[in-house]
Design a protein around this motif. Sequence first.
Motif: not given
Lengths: 133, 133
Positions: A82, A95-97, A99-100, A103-104, A120, B99-100, B103, B119-120, B122
């Motif tokens: 992201h 960046v890497e995530g 956790q994201v 979560w997704a 994201v 969590q997002v 993060w 902005v996220v 899914v």
Amino acid sequence: MSAPARRSTKQRSAVSAVLDEADAFMSAQDLHARLRERGENVGLATVYRALQVLAEDGDVDVLRTDDGGEAVYRRCSTGHHHHLVCRRCGATVEVEGPQVEAWARRIGAEHGFTAVQHVVEVFGVCAACSARD
Amino acid sequence: MSAPARRSTKQRSAVSAVLDEADAFMSAQDLHARLRERGENVGLATVYRALQVLAEDGDVDVLRTDDGGEAVYRRCSTGHHHHLVCRRCGATVEVEGPQVEAWARRIGAEHGFTAVQHVVEVFGVCAACSARD
DNA sequence: ATTCTTGCAAACCCTTTGCAAGCTA
DNA sequence: TAGCTTGCAAAGGGTTTGCAAGAAT
């Protein structure tokens, strides 16, 4: 109906070269301007077409500026990631995530969704621009 | 040079109302179309100007579509949340992601960014649409 | 009455496309 | 040679803006 062959031309190399040197997001117009500065004469339409091909082949990342809706391109590194973008100067950090990602996937599963993907983008003001106030 | 006063008009209320009902991202053109359907006669330019004002005042979120570079607007919910959207039927589920949030804040801080926002979205195929295959 | 708003149409900006000429394989 | 590519200019799609008429304060 198969995809047309991809020929290597002076113009496409030039576009690719500029993209390599500038390790940042840059619009088609920027790229075109930079080419002219160098004396390389490449039509604007050709720049757009070259970028289109690069994007199709997954060789560059594309995203949209918030102002003016310009598309900006950058040679992309491999792997899903992201962006953290400075809304002042446009500086970008990849960046890497993990956790994201997790979560997704979880959110999707909880709601019975399949083939889950996500978008994201994180925006802020970078250290340099903050200091400039 | 101070900002001009903000007057309340029928048109602005109409735009605001549509934005309230549709709890999703919507382009200026979509919004304009929906207004016409209702019989409300509001000029396209006016819709753009209204959205501009709303965005300036921080009453709506704005982001750019990847295709065509359309700007899409959504009423800023008081509670920050994200969306899980079915790319088949458009069904939308509001989801939260503490969590997002965490993060994003952390990532921003690590890189010295301030005023961090994110902005996220899914996407996936909802259970109903999956079953339909 | 003053000054912000609206609507329309023209202007803008970025991007795409049609077509004849040029170049690659 | 065959057919993808290029360049130019025109067309397209979304958004903004100039200006006179209309509303809100």
